[in-house]
Design an enzyme around this catalytic site. Structure first.
Site, PDB file in Angstrom:
ATOM      1  N   LYS A 175       0.873  -1.188   0.000  1.00 54.60           N
ATOM      2  CA  LYS A 175       0.000   0.000   0.000  1.00 54.60           C
ATOM      3  C   LYS A 175       0.901   1.227   0.000  1.00 54.60           C
ATOM      4  CE  LYS A 175      -2.023   2.952   1.995  1.00 54.60           C
ATOM      5  NZ  LYS A 175      -1.901   4.368   1.611  1.00 54.60           N
ATOM      6  N   GLU A 250       9.757   1.234  10.631  1.00 50.46           N
ATOM      7  CA  GLU A 250      10.777   2.236  10.274  1.00 50.46           C
ATOM      8  C   GLU A 250      10.103   3.598  10.387  1.00 50.46           C
ATOM      9  OE1 GLU A 250      14.016   1.639   9.334  1.00 50.46           O
ATOM     10  OE2 GLU A 250      13.569  -0.398   9.950  1.00 50.46           O
ATOM     11  N   CYS A 284      13.742  10.586   6.221  1.00 49.72           N
ATOM     12  CA  CYS A 284      13.652  10.152   7.629  1.00 49.72           C
ATOM     13  C   CYS A 284      14.918  10.459   8.416  1.00 49.72           C
ATOM     14  CB  CYS A 284      13.306   8.672   7.706  1.00 49.72           C
ATOM     15  SG  CYS A 284      14.429   7.633   6.756  1.00 49.72           S
ATOM     16  N   GLU A 384       9.706  16.042  14.896  1.00 44.42           N
ATOM     17  CA  GLU A 384      10.086  15.875  13.497  1.00 44.42           C
ATOM     18  C   GLU A 384       9.255  16.839  12.640  1.00 44.42           C
ATOM     19  OE1 GLU A 384       8.926  12.298  11.403  1.00 44.42           O
ATOM     20  OE2 GLU A 384      10.919  12.197  10.508  1.00 44.42           O
TER      21      GLU A 384
END
Ligand code: NAD
Length: 485
Positions: A175, A250, A284, A384
């Site tokens: 997905k 992750e 990331c 973040e």
């Protein structure tokens, strides 16, 4: 001109969405739709999982060397179609064209090549057990794996999950994120053209809470791989727990890039800039916190600002240094963080605003932004942002730098710039992260394991290590005393 319409890719062919609905995929450089894509629901996911389950029966019995040859052919096709794939990915994600070309060549094709060589090297062991027994292990595929990936470079994130899972004999339902799906659909087509049996690799597009949640919650899945935010990762983990299946997470990061006065400062300036502004900070492991030793702070900052202000920001296909953010919603989120930084008392030394000149007005562009005078408890140093926003924090001692670097909930990566071997090793051991880069930024290659600690997730991707995640160990013991021949 009407945009191309894409269905799901299930069981080796295009499939209409069960609900009959499509949604637009937007080019973030222009704000315009570039394709209509199927809006998947639980019924579509179920269809894909059933196809993957049927395909598993034969795929897991294909000779490993044959699986390897298949992956090798895919690597060849990715290289042959590098230009087209890179343009598609660049348009869909807003990542500069040259970065997408490098992703296809050095990352996606390279992963298919690397795991093609490992497909027939997944070996077990013989175990010395008491008595007259032969005890050995077999490494087997998990079965059908669900893979949910983010939008920041689907070819980068997708190849990381797909190539090792296929090499190990699993079948896949993937997905992609609703913001960028087109290269995963093209990859599915390429794989079938290269002889992958129908149902081995399926793509269901759609929104996270619909198609993504349905995939994470499907009882026909034997393992999950999730790459994305901490919040959604935690939800996916709960679904994995409900079904008692393994998951690899992750997740996000707030990586520290630490510069000591003895480092090669020219190189450190260049990489401090690339570490945060590559992919507009939507990576990331982006180096979003720059920890500068007080002694070099002023000279470093001056060079960094001067270089940053020379960066060309523009539409992705113009091949700028920095493209747009992925969506209008994300643009608002990043601008909000810039306001938070100001309100917290940090100083904007460059950028700090949306870019709207000329053609940029229609897209989601933010100027490369540097905050100075940041303290590590500020939200812009803790959370973040996932945008081109750098927070500079100063330090004086090694241990102080370690304390600041470790003082976030994340633990993905950190970099250290020094020419002292002792400092390099001292820092490497104490930084609470999955990857440490010394005198460079970003991973050295797909051969090395990557992943996070703390709220950045767990499990390791890339290298040989990831194959442990996509396989399970079976132990066989034979009582030789009972053998007649
Ligand atoms: P996100 O968590 O919003 O979405 C990731 C994926 O999850 C998408 O495919 C989305 O559709 C799906 N999803 C959303 N809600 C879901 C639900 N309820 N159930 C199942 N699936 C659902 O993340 P994003 O905004 O697309 O990506 C950015 C994040 O990804 C950042 O935090 C970034 O650090 C992280 N990331 C981590 C790595 C890594 O290797 N650690 C790599 C790339 C990105």
């Amino acid at each position: 001109m009407t945009n191309k319409r894409y269905g799901h890719f299930i069981d080796g062919q295009w499939a209409e969405p069960a609900g009959g609905e499509y949604f637009p995929s937007i080019d973030p450089s222009t704000g315009q739709p570039i394709a209509d894509v199927a809006r998947g629901n639980a019924e579509d996911v179920d269809r894909a999982v059933r196809a993957a389950r049927r395909a598993l029966r034969s795929w897991r019995r294909v000779e490993p060397s044959e699986r390897g040859r298949f992956l090798q052919r895919v690597a060849g096709r990715l290289l042959a179609e590098m230009e087209d794939l890179a343009r598609l990915e660049s348009r869909d994600t807003g990542f500069p064209l040259k970065d997408c070309l490098s992703t296809v060549k050095n990352v996606a094709a390279r992963r298919f090549e690397y795991y093609s060589g490992l497909a027939d090297k997944l070996m077990g062991e013989t175990i010395p057990v008491p008595g007259n027994h032969l005890d050995y292990t077999i490494r087997e595929p998990l079965g059908v794996v669900g893979q949910i990936i983010p939008w920041n470079s689907p070819l980068w994130e997708g190849s990381r999950c797909i190539a090792p899972a296929l090499a190990a004999g699993n079948t896949i339902v993937l997905k992609p994120a609703e913001e960028a799906m087109l290269t995963m659909l093209r990859l599915a087509e390429i794989m079938v053209e290269e002889g992958l049996p129908p149902g081995v690799f399926n793509v269901v597009t759609g929104y996270g809470p619909e198609a993504g949640a349905a995939l994470a919650d499907h009882s026909g899945i034997n393992g999950l791989s999730f790459t994305g935010s901490v919040e959604v990762g935690a939800q996916v983990m709960k679904r994995a727990a409900d079904h008692v299946i393994p998951a690899i997470l992750e997740l996000g990061g707030k990586s520290a890039n630490i510069v000591f006065p003895d480092a090669d400062l020219e190189a450190a300036v260049t990489w401090a800039m690339i570490a945060i502004f590559a992919g507009s900070g939507q990576i990331c492991v982006a180096g979003s916190r720059l920890l500068l030793h007080r002694q070099i702070h002023d000279v470093f900052l001056e060079k960094l600002v001067e270089r940053t202000e020379r960066l060309r920001v523009g539409p992705a296909l113009d091949d700028p240094d920095m493209g747009p953010l992925i969506s209008e919603a994300h643009l608002k989120r990043v601008l909000n963080y810039i306001q938070i930084g100001r309100d917290e008392g940090a100083t904007v030394v460059t950028g700090g605003r949306r870019l709207t000149d000329g053609r940029l007005a229609a897209g989601y562009f933010v100027a490369p932004t540097i905050f100075d005078k940041v303290t590590h408890h500020m939200r812009i140093a803790q959370e973040e942002i996932f945008g081109p926003v750098l927070s500079i924090i100063t330090f004086e001692e090694e241990d102080e730098a370690i304390e600041i670097a470790n003082a976030t909930p994340y633990g993905l990566a950190a970099a250290v710039w020094t020419n002292r071997l002792r400092t390099a090793h001292y820092m490497a051991r104490r930084l609470e992260v999955g990857s440490v880069y010394i005198n460079r930024y970003f991973p050295s290659g797909i051969e090395a394991p990557a992943g996070g600690v703390k709220r950045s997730g767990f499990g390791r991707v890339d290298g040989i290590e990831v194959l442990r995640h996509y396989t399970q160990l079976k132990n066989v013991v034979i009582n030789l005393d009972e053998m007649t021949t």
